[in-house]
Design an enzyme around this catalytic site. Structure first.
Site, PDB file in Angstrom:
ATOM      1  N   ARG A 198      80.825  41.046  58.754  1.00 39.22           N
ATOM      2  CA  ARG A 198      79.382  41.279  58.584  1.00 39.22           C
ATOM      3  C   ARG A 198      78.682  40.468  59.655  1.00 39.22           C
ATOM      4  NH1 ARG A 198      75.790  41.273  53.167  1.00 39.22           N
ATOM      5  NH2 ARG A 198      76.584  43.393  53.283  1.00 39.22           N
ATOM      6  N   HIS A 243      75.476  50.370  58.115  1.00 40.28           N
ATOM      7  CA  HIS A 243      76.179  49.800  56.960  1.00 40.28           C
ATOM      8  C   HIS A 243      77.061  50.911  56.382  1.00 40.28           C
ATOM      9  CE1 HIS A 243      77.168  47.193  53.789  1.00 40.28           C
ATOM     10  NE2 HIS A 243      76.001  47.011  53.203  1.00 40.28           N
ATOM     11  N   GLN A 280      78.416  50.817  52.746  1.00 49.14           N
ATOM     12  CA  GLN A 280      77.367  51.167  51.800  1.00 49.14           C
ATOM     13  C   GLN A 280      77.173  52.682  51.764  1.00 49.14           C
ATOM     14  OE1 GLN A 280      75.468  48.798  49.875  1.00 49.14           O
ATOM     15  NE2 GLN A 280      75.151  50.720  48.797  1.00 49.14           N
ATOM     16  N   ASP A 285      65.351  50.482  50.145  1.00 48.52           N
ATOM     17  CA  ASP A 285      66.020  49.236  50.524  1.00 48.52           C
ATOM     18  C   ASP A 285      64.921  48.215  50.814  1.00 48.52           C
ATOM     19  OD1 ASP A 285      67.845  47.309  51.382  1.00 48.52           O
ATOM     20  OD2 ASP A 285      68.255  48.258  53.319  1.00 48.52           O
ATOM     21  N   CYS A 336      70.616  49.885  47.682  1.00 46.98           N
ATOM     22  CA  CYS A 336      71.887  49.236  48.028  1.00 46.98           C
ATOM     23  C   CYS A 336      72.016  47.857  47.416  1.00 46.98           C
ATOM     24  CB  CYS A 336      72.013  49.157  49.549  1.00 46.98           C
ATOM     25  SG  CYS A 336      70.637  48.291  50.327  1.00 46.98           S
ATOM     26  N   ARG A 393      80.951  50.495  45.570  1.00 47.77           N
ATOM     27  CA  ARG A 393      81.329  49.795  46.810  1.00 47.77           C
ATOM     28  C   ARG A 393      82.812  49.476  46.783  1.00 47.77           C
ATOM     29  NH1 ARG A 393      77.743  46.958  49.915  1.00 47.77           N
ATOM     30  NH2 ARG A 393      79.606  46.615  51.166  1.00 47.77           N
TER      31      ARG A 393
HETATM   32  N1   CP Z   1      74.568  46.055  49.437  1.00 45.46           N
HETATM   33  C1   CP Z   1      75.188  44.997  49.993  1.00 45.46           C
HETATM   34  O1   CP Z   1      75.798  45.084  51.062  1.00 45.46           O
HETATM   35  O2   CP Z   1      75.096  43.867  49.250  1.00 45.46           O
HETATM   36  P1   CP Z   1      75.507  42.402  49.755  1.00 45.46           P
HETATM   37  O3   CP Z   1      74.561  42.047  50.854  1.00 45.46           O
HETATM   38  O4   CP Z   1      75.346  41.526  48.538  1.00 45.46           O
HETATM   39  O5   CP Z   1      76.919  42.438  50.245  1.00 45.46           O
HETATM   40  N1  NVA Z   2      68.988  46.318  55.035  1.00 46.78           N
HETATM   41  C1  NVA Z   2      69.556  45.209  54.290  1.00 46.78           C
HETATM   42  C2  NVA Z   2      70.764  45.642  53.561  1.00 46.78           C
HETATM   43  C3  NVA Z   2      71.412  44.585  52.722  1.00 46.78           C
HETATM   44  C4  NVA Z   2      72.647  45.059  52.031  1.00 46.78           C
HETATM   45  C5  NVA Z   2      69.859  44.067  55.227  1.00 46.78           C
HETATM   46  O1  NVA Z   2      70.392  44.304  56.321  1.00 46.78           O
HETATM   47  O2  NVA Z   2      69.562  42.917  54.894  1.00 46.78           O
END
Ligand code: CP
Ligand code: NVA
Length: 310
Positions: free
Chosen positions: A102, A129, A132, A225, A265, A293
């Site tokens: 990530r 993502h 997701q 989101d 999400c 997920r």
């Molecule tokens: N939706 C998602 O990716 O959640 P986290 O940021 O908690 O991993």
């Molecule tokens: N758009 C959000 C998604 C988190 C799962 C972010 O990038 O923070």
């Protein structure tokens, strides 16, 4: 599949196969447990940002499949700071069987994939993502079935990483996609262009509007989101002002089909982009979506790490 960096690396049939594999693994798990497809395999999980779902669902997915996972927090290897991304990729590949990362810059995911000899999975970048997106279409297929032609996914909010994976998945699976957000926060032009190409091939339609009611009208899925993503914390106040008319609340949900599902999400900022009434109401698919997920990622892990086509 060598890596899993974006849904668009798959063909539409490849995406369907992966979703079917996730459905099969989910059914197997619900029936009592999974075969140890990843016995003796280890996933290294590199995080530059916080996480609940991604961290725990990947770790549990590896445990279900007989393997294990190593969590590497943002303060440990300091990807790209303490040493270069290519060097980190080379070294990690000597220890683990797969790398999930990530990151902030999508270029770092691409560099990991370029220099790692182990498969790399994108656990979220500033660009997209895909884990997701995969879980979301798993949820949509479970509720709405495989025939998504003529069905509409309405995304209300920022043209962000999650929206990018959703437009691609919808266009690949033949689902109509509509997005509504304030001027200046649209999807990137190159994403829109690729979405149009994919939609043209599958026969679905795309709509971009500044009117949330227009996007949600007759929708089968209403998705939102956060207004400020991780890394955009300094823009929070300005974004809260710009996005205020784009809250997914009961009134907006009433514009969708009566059997529409609401998706997010997570993490959600209740009272901002989504209300308690929608999160906890009859349309909410949020918790199945979060559970999925794990099932979706198990399909990716089995595909990339098992070393066979089972
Ligand atoms: N939706 C998602 O990716 O959640 P986290 O940021 O908690 O991993
Ligand atoms: N758009 C959000 C998604 C988190 C799962 C972010 O990038 O923070």
């Amino acid at each position: 599949m060598e890596h899993f960096l974006a849904l668009t690396e798959l063909t539409p049939d490849g995406l369907r196969d992966l979703l079917q594999k996730a459905l099969d693994l989910k059914a197997e798990w619900k029936a009592g447990g999974n075969r140890p497809l990843l016995k003796g395999k280890t996933l290294g999980m590199v995080f530059q940002k916080p996480s609940l779902r991604t961290r725990v669902s990947f770790e549990m997915g590896m445990i279900h499949l007989g393997g294990q996972a190593i969590y590497i927090s943002p303060n440990e290897i300091k990807l790209g700071e303490r040493e270069s991304v290519p060097d980190a990729a080379r070294v990690l590949s000597r220890y683990v069987d797969g790398i999930m990362a990530r990151v902030f810059a999508h270029a770092d995911i691409l560099a990991l994939a370029q220099y790692a000899s182990a498969p790399v999975i994108n656990g979220l970048s500033d660009y997209n993502h895909p884990c997701q997106g995969l879980a979301d279409f798993l949820t949509i297929v479970e509720v709405k079935g495989w025939d998504l032609g003529g069905k509409r996914l309405a995304f209300v909010g920022d043209g962000n990483n999650v929206a990018v994976s959703l437009i691609f998945g919808a266009a690949m699976l033949g689902m109509d996609f509509a997005i509504a957000g304030p001027p200046g926060y649209e999807l990137p032009a190159d994403v829109w262009a690729l979405g149009q190409k994919l939609a043209g091939e599958s026969g679905s339609t795309l709509l971009a509007t500044h009117d949330p009611r227009e996007a949600v009208s007759g929708a089968d899925v209403v998705y939102t989101d956060v207004w400020a993503s991780m890394g955009q914390e300094e823009e929070t106040a300005a974004r809260a002002r710009a996005f205020a008319p784009y809250q997914v609340n009961e009134e907006l949900m009433a514009e969708a089909k009566p059997d529409a599902i609401a998706m997010h999400c997570l993490p959600a900022h209740r009272g901002q982009e989504i209300t308690d009434g929608v999160c906890d109401g009859p349309h909410s698919a949020l918790w199945d979506q979060a559970e999925n997920r794990m099932h979706a990622q198990k399909a990716v892990l089995a595909e990339l790490l098992s070393g066979d086509d089972d």
